[in-house]
Design an enzyme around this catalytic site. Structure first.
Site, PDB file in Angstrom:
ATOM      1  N   ASN A   1      18.525  31.521   7.025  1.00  0.00           N
ATOM      2  CA  ASN A   1      19.174  32.283   8.097  1.00  0.00           C
ATOM      3  C   ASN A   1      20.349  33.015   7.459  1.00  0.00           C
ATOM      4  O   ASN A   1      20.762  32.677   6.349  1.00  0.00           O
ATOM      5  CB  ASN A   1      19.569  31.350   9.266  1.00  0.00           C
TER       6      ASN A   1
ATOM      7  N   ARG B   1      11.799  23.308   5.967  1.00  0.00           N
ATOM      8  CA  ARG B   1      12.114  22.370   7.051  1.00  0.00           C
ATOM      9  C   ARG B   1      10.874  21.630   7.563  1.00  0.00           C
ATOM     10  O   ARG B   1      11.005  20.642   8.293  1.00  0.00           O
ATOM     11  CB  ARG B   1      12.843  23.088   8.203  1.00  0.00           C
TER      12      ARG B   1
ATOM     13  N   ARG C   1      12.240  31.790  15.159  1.00  0.00           N
ATOM     14  CA  ARG C   1      11.832  30.443  14.785  1.00  0.00           C
ATOM     15  C   ARG C   1      10.669  29.913  15.628  1.00  0.00           C
ATOM     16  O   ARG C   1       9.764  29.304  15.103  1.00  0.00           O
ATOM     17  CB  ARG C   1      13.021  29.479  14.887  1.00  0.00           C
TER      18      ARG C   1
ATOM     19  N   HIS D   1      18.386  30.922  16.845  1.00  0.00           N
ATOM     20  CA  HIS D   1      17.954  29.877  17.780  1.00  0.00           C
ATOM     21  C   HIS D   1      18.610  30.149  19.130  1.00  0.00           C
ATOM     22  O   HIS D   1      19.764  30.595  19.175  1.00  0.00           O
ATOM     23  CB  HIS D   1      18.443  28.490  17.319  1.00  0.00           C
TER      24      HIS D   1
ATOM     25  N   ALA E   1      25.694  26.406   7.146  1.00  0.00           N
ATOM     26  CA  ALA E   1      24.236  26.315   7.201  1.00  0.00           C
ATOM     27  C   ALA E   1      23.699  26.967   8.468  1.00  0.00           C
ATOM     28  O   ALA E   1      22.498  26.938   8.739  1.00  0.00           O
ATOM     29  CB  ALA E   1      23.797  24.852   7.155  1.00  0.00           C
TER      30      ALA E   1
ATOM     31  N   CYS F   1      23.613  21.562  17.613  1.00  0.00           N
ATOM     32  CA  CYS F   1      22.389  21.290  16.840  1.00  0.00           C
ATOM     33  C   CYS F   1      22.534  20.057  15.947  1.00  0.00           C
ATOM     34  O   CYS F   1      21.557  19.636  15.322  1.00  0.00           O
ATOM     35  CB  CYS F   1      21.907  22.517  16.080  1.00  0.00           C
TER      36      CYS F   1
HETATM   37  N1  ARG Z   1      20.011  25.497   8.277  1.00  0.00           N
HETATM   38  C1  ARG Z   1      19.412  25.204   9.530  1.00  0.00           C
HETATM   39  C2  ARG Z   1      18.302  26.201   9.810  1.00  0.00           C
HETATM   40  O1  ARG Z   1      18.451  27.337   9.506  1.00  0.00           O
HETATM   41  C3  ARG Z   1      20.439  25.207  10.597  1.00  0.00           C
HETATM   42  C4  ARG Z   1      19.933  24.874  11.946  1.00  0.00           C
HETATM   43  C5  ARG Z   1      20.990  24.868  12.963  1.00  0.00           C
HETATM   44  N2  ARG Z   1      20.427  24.690  14.246  1.00  0.00           N
HETATM   45  C6  ARG Z   1      20.683  25.454  15.313  1.00  0.00           C
HETATM   46  N3  ARG Z   1      20.063  25.168  16.401  1.00  0.00           N
HETATM   47  N4  ARG Z   1      21.437  26.480  15.240  1.00  0.00           N
HETATM   48  O2  ARG Z   1      17.254  25.863  10.314  1.00  0.00           O
END
Ligand code: ARG
Length: 259
Positions: A14, A83, A130, A159, A248, A254
């Protein structure tokens, strides 16, 4: 929640993640503990812990692992291979905890509570970056509920829980420009009291907040204007510095999966 024992920025999936800008480990641990302490001690929430594992640094963001509904857990199908390694970990964990674990067809991506949030009895599903829009029918069938898909259009808010936060039956925080015109209309029709946040607040992840009745846990750094708007609604704010997790692309919401 899952402690950040092995949390790093090991890849870039991201726009917030840069492997050259690593979180400070000790600080990340302190911040995570402060969030855990606030939830369990101050707000008296029961928190179950998932054991940390090496090789899955984003496992700390448990909200993305799936969607819990009573004793049923709809496991995520992560978009990115990095992931996808979390999927068997979560599946095993929830089976052992006595949940019925459901999965969606592999060809459809779904990132759990990261993209699926209840607004009263309606599930709002954010899609594009996503999760795939196609999962909305399956979710509606599994949950026997109305599911409203809204498209996300700004990569920084990849997200739904980065740009929309239900605060109660009538109120939600949102960053309107993260949605297209149709999505904005859908949310305006659904939520009587929408509190729009500025771009500056949105990029501090204020929408990545945990609502617990009239208490709201959110990452530190929100504007005075936002605090006034929430104060007028009698919402008690609990700010936590989560700077190391912003690196991140995540914050308060989250780091916690609601059971
Ligand atoms: N590094 C993770 C990703 O990109 C961070 C996720 C954070 N989650 C959120 N719901 N914003 O998947």
């Amino acid at each position: 929640m899952c402690p950040p024992t092995y949390y790093t920025v090991a890849y870039e999936i991201n726009p917030w993640m840069h492997v050259t800008q690593q979180p400070n480990h000790a600080r990340a641990v302190r911040q995570w503990r402060a969030l855990h302490h606030l939830l369990t001690r101050t707000l008296r929430v029961t928190v179950w812990l998932l054991r940390a594992r090496p090789g899955v640094p984003d496992l700390v963001f448990t909200a993305n692992a799936g969607l819990a509904w009573g004793r049923t857990f709809i496991r995520s199908n992560f978009r990115h291979p990095q992931r996808q390694r979390e999927e068997p970990v979560m599946e095993r964990h929830f089976r052992q905890a006595g949940y019925r674990v459901l999965t969606l067809p592999r060809r459809h991506n779904f990132e759990g509570e990261g993209d699926a949030l209840w607004m009263g009895g309606t599930l709002v599903l954010g899609f594009r970056f996503r999760s795939d829009a196609a999962v909305h029918e399956q979710l509606a069938r599994l949950l026997a509920a109305e599911v409203l898909p809204v498209e996300l259009v700004d990569r920084r808010f990849y997200h739904l829980d980065t740009c929309f936060a239900p605060l109660g039956p009538k109120t939600a925080l949102w960053y309107p420009r993260a949605f297209d015109r149709y999505g904005r209309r859908v949310l305006e029709n659904l939520v009587p009291d929408l509190v729009a946040v500025s771009e500056a607040d949105a990029t501090r992840f204020v929408c990545n907040a945990i609502a617990l009745g009239q208490d709201l846990v959110l990452p530190a750094g929100g504007s005075a204007r936002l605090k006034r708007q929430l104060g007028r609604r009698r919402i008690a704010l609990h700010e936590v510095d989560l700077s190391e997790f912003l690196k991140a692309g995540g914050a308060a919401k989250c780091l916690v999966l609601r059971l």
